[in-house]
Structure formats: C-alpha cells, structure tokens
Design a protein around this motif. Structure first.
Motif, short mmCIF file in Angstrom:
data_model
loop_
_atom_site.label_atom_id
_atom_site.label_comp_id
_atom_site.label_asym_id
_atom_site.label_seq_id
_atom_site.Cartn_x
_atom_site.Cartn_y
_atom_site.Cartn_z
N LEU A 119 -15.48 -4.02 8.66
CA LEU A 119 -14.03 -4.46 8.06
C LEU A 119 -13.62 -3.56 7.22
N GLU A 120 -14.41 -2.90 6.42
CA GLU A 120 -13.97 -1.66 5.54
C GLU A 120 -13.15 -0.54 6.46
N ARG A 121 -13.68 0.02 7.34
CA ARG A 121 -13.14 0.88 8.04
C ARG A 121 -11.76 0.46 8.86
N LEU A 122 -11.90 -0.87 9.29
CA LEU A 122 -10.75 -1.41 9.93
C LEU A 122 -9.83 -1.54 8.86
N THR A 123 -10.03 -2.14 7.92
CA THR A 123 -9.06 -2.11 6.74
C THR A 123 -8.23 -0.93 6.46
N ARG A 124 -9.06 0.23 6.31
CA ARG A 124 -8.53 1.54 5.83
C ARG A 124 -7.77 1.98 6.84
N ARG A 125 -8.36 1.85 8.05
CA ARG A 125 -7.46 2.23 9.44
C ARG A 125 -6.20 1.69 9.46
N TYR A 126 -6.16 0.46 9.15
CA TYR A 126 -5.07 -0.27 9.29
C TYR A 126 -3.91 0.05 8.31
N THR A 127 -4.60 0.10 7.02
CA THR A 127 -3.74 0.64 5.80
C THR A 127 -2.89 1.86 6.02
N GLU A 128 -3.84 2.84 6.68
CA GLU A 128 -3.06 4.43 7.13
C GLU A 128 -2.10 4.14 8.11
N GLY A 129 -2.18 3.11 9.09
CA GLY A 129 -1.35 2.87 10.28
C GLY A 129 -0.06 2.36 9.63
N PRO A 141 1.66 -6.01 0.16
CA PRO A 141 0.75 -6.95 0.87
C PRO A 141 -0.09 -7.68 -0.16
N ALA A 142 -0.89 -8.57 0.55
CA ALA A 142 -1.70 -9.62 -0.31
C ALA A 142 -2.55 -10.31 0.72
N PRO A 143 -3.63 -11.10 0.22
CA PRO A 143 -4.52 -11.53 1.13
C PRO A 143 -3.96 -12.75 2.06
N ASP A 144 -4.77 -12.95 3.04
CA ASP A 144 -4.39 -13.93 3.97
C ASP A 144 -5.45 -14.72 4.68
N GLN A 150 -11.56 -8.04 -1.84
CA GLN A 150 -12.35 -6.76 -1.44
C GLN A 150 -11.23 -6.13 -0.53
N THR A 151 -10.59 -6.72 0.46
CA THR A 151 -9.98 -6.22 1.56
C THR A 151 -8.59 -5.28 0.92
N MET A 152 -8.13 -6.16 -0.46
CA MET A 152 -7.05 -5.67 -0.95
C MET A 152 -7.37 -4.31 -1.82
N ALA A 153 -8.58 -4.36 -2.23
CA ALA A 153 -9.20 -3.08 -3.08
C ALA A 153 -9.38 -2.02 -2.10
N TRP A 154 -9.79 -2.12 -0.90
CA TRP A 154 -9.81 -0.93 0.04
C TRP A 154 -8.49 -0.59 0.37
N MET A 155 -7.45 -1.66 0.55
CA MET A 155 -6.09 -1.17 0.79
C MET A 155 -5.43 -0.47 -0.06
N MET A 156 -5.67 -0.72 -1.49
CA MET A 156 -5.04 -0.10 -2.48
C MET A 156 -5.64 1.34 -2.65
N ASP A 157 -6.92 1.25 -2.59
CA ASP A 157 -7.89 2.74 -2.59
C ASP A 157 -7.25 3.47 -1.60
N THR A 158 -7.11 3.18 -0.30
CA THR A 158 -6.52 4.11 0.66
C THR A 158 -5.27 4.46 0.30
N TYR A 159 -4.29 3.60 -0.02
CA TYR A 159 -2.75 4.00 -0.14
C TYR A 159 -2.85 5.10 -1.39
N SER A 160 -3.97 4.72 -2.22
CA SER A 160 -3.80 5.71 -3.46
C SER A 160 -4.03 7.07 -3.21
N MET A 161 -5.32 7.16 -2.31
CA MET A 161 -5.68 8.40 -2.12
C MET A 161 -4.60 9.22 -1.18
N TYR A 162 -3.81 8.65 -0.40
CA TYR A 162 -2.56 9.59 -0.14
C TYR A 162 -1.63 10.06 -0.92
#
Length: 439
Positions: A119-129, A141-144, A150-162
C-alpha cells in the motif's frame, strides 16, 4: 452502470436548475469536469511480483478556490465514478461556503489483498503520478474509502521529497505528529450526528430513544453511531460486507466498535455474542435471565435498508436506495452519510411520501470542513485545540443546515436536496460570473 453515479449527479443538478438563478451558459459549464488524469501505476509488490494498477484524479471545478477532495482505494473505482464524486465535492464545498472547488481521486485495487508495504508503494507511485496536478494552492487531497492518515502521510512525504522541503498543507487528514488536526478522523461522522440532531429539532421530534439504522460501520458510520448513541438515540442496526447486526432494543455500540477496531467483522461479533448467551436449564428464572442476554441477529444489507426505524443512515457506497427498493423503505427520515446513496428516481418517491432526506452534500460535509480547518492551521503554522475545531465544525455545518432549511421553506422546494443544490449551484455560478471566461 459505470456511468450511473455521474448521470445521477447530472439529474440532481437538472432537478435543481428549475429553482436556481443560474445562467444557462454557466450551468452548461458546471456539468463538465475541468480535467481528469488517468495514471498507470506499476508497483513491485512485497511478493516480488509486479502488478500494474490504474488510478485517476479528477479536478471538477475551481471557480471558488483550489480543488479539494479525497482519494479512495477500491476495486469498483471507475473514471466516471471519480468524476461524479468530484462534482459532488464541488457542490459540497459551495454549500458549506468553503473557499474550495471540488476534486476526487481513486485507484482500482483491493486493499485487503495488499500488505502495508504494498500500500505504501502504491500510494507513493500514485502520488508521483498526480503530483503535477496537486499542491497546497492547487489541489489538496484527503482520505476517503480505504485510505487513512497513514496514506496521507505517505502522500505528503512523496510530494515533499520532490519539492525539497516539507509541505504539510498539500494534503489534509494527516497524523497529528506531522500537521494533522485533532478531530479530523471523527469529523464526517460528527457532522452526520450534528445534522441528524438538527433535523429532529426542525421536525420538532425528540432524538432521545429514536431508532437508527446505519448501513456501513467504517470510519463514518462508526463515529456517527457512537455520537448518536451518546445523544440518547438507539442504534438498532449497522452493517459491513458480511451483513448487518440487528437488535430492536439497541446494539452495544461501544462493544461493537471495539470488536471492529481490533479487525473483527460484524458476523463474527454476532456469532460471539450468541455464544455468550446463557442456555439455562429450563427453570423459568433462567429463561428470565436469558432474556436480558438476547443477542443481535444477522440481516442482509438490503434488509437493513427496509427496517422500520426513525432514521436510516446509508454510510457505505453510492446507489443503494433505488427505484427497485425504495417502496420497501420504512424509515421516516434518511441522512446520507455516503456519497450519492440515493438515485433520482428513488428521491422522487421519498419526496412524494414526505420522507425528509438530508442530502450527502450537507450530511457528510463535516470531513471537508475540518480538512479546511487543518489546511488553514498548516498555512498559519499554528494549531488549535480539539474544542476549537469541534466548535467551528458545529458552527459551519449548522449554518449550512439552517440556510438549506430557509431555502427549502421560503421557496417551497420539493425536498432538501433541491434546496441544497440550489444554494450550491448559485454560489458556484456567481463565482463564474465574477471571474468571467478566459481568454
């Protein structure tokens, strides 16, 4: 059927247009999403296999501000469903008067079949996409469904890294430790309970000991159940994918919530409760004791919808109250915790029977209201206590409820959904009028 949610939303808009002061040209614009992105997401799973997932992000309308909307992980996700949900978010943010437009995202997957690492890898790949579409002033975005802090934490971290620095306000619904706000997880369910209470006040009825059936005991349904139970209502039925637990004397909401929070299912809860019932030895005193231990019974989700209750709260997926089953509904009021649970054909039947339906764009707006409060706190780099967040949630959703009722009564509209849509469409159209058409 894939287009059903979107067609339902358009039909709801058309029904309200008769009463809304909206220019025809602008109304035509409001029926179309600004853009939808489809992304292909190859992910190496923990098993070593590579699976290719499909995801979407729809940005429906930005006339009133940045796009806002959740991300869901579910096998039934389709592009048209995501576009419908983004449209509903547009009308929801306008109705509760937030400076947002509407968006929605989704990934076609079965989360139960994926590990946490998957789920973490999928979330990060989706966020990059989708990261070129999102941003704190662009799309938040927000949870649904099947996503969480936790999903939002992965999304925030991925976006922040870029970006090269931490950007907490790019998503809402985050854990408290990285910029989340207290009360966000419970916000949608809290909003549902507040609106249910306000509806009973409007109808001059007592919520205490009112019977409530809730289809869906996820985050929204469980929090609504707990809060309504605390307010004195009697939660007689609730459900998950395994079916519904039903007890006319009222379920033990706290015990059921603890069971589900530990990963249990409702059919397991009912089976466990049955095992705890004393069998007695035939003595009448034993029989009397046994009556105090009556266990809930299992019903199907369809049977839950037709229970004779004061309030039915659909809190699962869209399209569950239809022309096929609406004539069997016996609830005297419906509060839509899910998005799009009632079709337009069913709506007309309920309206004709004077069954009050609090529409989804009002009933479940608590989540986006508190998401807005989280976003504001992140922008200010300042946090508020839970009491402040809950008070502001109650004020804002209460104001929206009062304005919807005022519109319903003063214009003699056919139902509360039409009243809510009239307000939302007029506010969004007004923003378009002021901004004009570029170029």
């Amino acid at each position: 059927m894939a287009d059903a949610p979107f067609e339902n939303m358009l039909a709801q808009m058309d029904r309200a247009k008769e009463y809304a002061d909206v220019d025809d040209g602008i109304f035509e614009r409001l029926k179309h999403p600004e853009r939808t992105l489809k992304v292909t997401l190859p992910v190496e799973l923990e098993s070593g296999d590579v699976e290719v997932f499909e995801g979407y992000r729809c940005q429906f309308n930005s006339a009133r501000g940045p796009f806002k909307g959740g991300v869901r992980f579910h096998p039934s996700v389709t592009q048209r469903e995501v576009e419908a949900l983004a449209g509903w978010m547009t009308w929801k943010t306008a109705l509760v008067d937030l400076p947002y437009g509407g968006a929605k995202g989704g990934v076609i997957c079965e989360p139960k079949e994926l590990t946490d690492r998957d789920l973490e890898r999928l979330t990060r790949r989706y966020t990059e996409g989708i990261r070129r579409m999102i941003g704190p002033e662009t799309d938040v975005p927000a949870p649904d469904m099947n996503t969480n802090p936790q999903t939002m934490a992965w999304m925030m971290d991925t976006y922040s890294m870029y970006e090269g620095h931490t950007v907490p306000q790019v998503v809402t619904g985050k854990p408290l430790e990285i910029g989340g706000t207290p009360g966000r997880v419970e916000a949608t369910g809290r909003g549902v309970s507040i609106v249910t209470g306000r509806l009973f006040e409007y109808l001059d009825r007592d919520l205490t000991d009112a019977t409530v059936a809730i289809q869906g005991f996820g985050n929204v349904g469980s929090n609504a159940a707990k809060l309504l139970d605390e307010a004195g209502a009697r939660i007689v039925a609730t459900s998950d994918v395994t079916g519904a637990a039903y007890d006319p004397d009222g379920l033990d909401v706290d015990a059921l919530d603890a069971h589900v929070a530990a990963g249990g299912l409702i059919d397991e809860y009912v089976a466990g409760t049955l095992r705890d019932v004393p069998t007695g030895d035939g003595d009448r005193n034993d029989d009397r004791d046994r009556s105090r231990w009556d266990a809930p019974e299992m019903l199907s989700n369809d049977e839950l919808l037709t229970l004779d209750v004061d309030v039915l709260i659909p809190a699962a997926v869209e399209g569950v109250i239809t022309e096929a089953n609406v004539h069997d509904l016996r609830a005297s009021a419906v509060v839509e915790a899910a998005n799009g649970p009632t079709t337009v054909a069913a709506d007309k039947v309920l309206s004709g029977r004077d069954v009050q339906v609090v529409p989804d764009i009002l009933a479940n707006a608590g989540g986006v209201i508190v998401s807005y409060l989280e976003w504001v706190q992140n922008a200010q780099e300042f946090s508020w206590p839970l009491e402040t967040v809950n008070a502001e949630l109650e004020r804002r959703i209460g104001t929206a409820f009062d304005q919807t009722i005022e519109q319903y009564d003063e214009k003699d509209l056919p139902d509360l959904r039409t009243a809510a849509y009239t307000l939302a469409l007029e506010r969004t159209a007004s923003a378009h009028e002021y901004r004009g058409l570029f170029p």
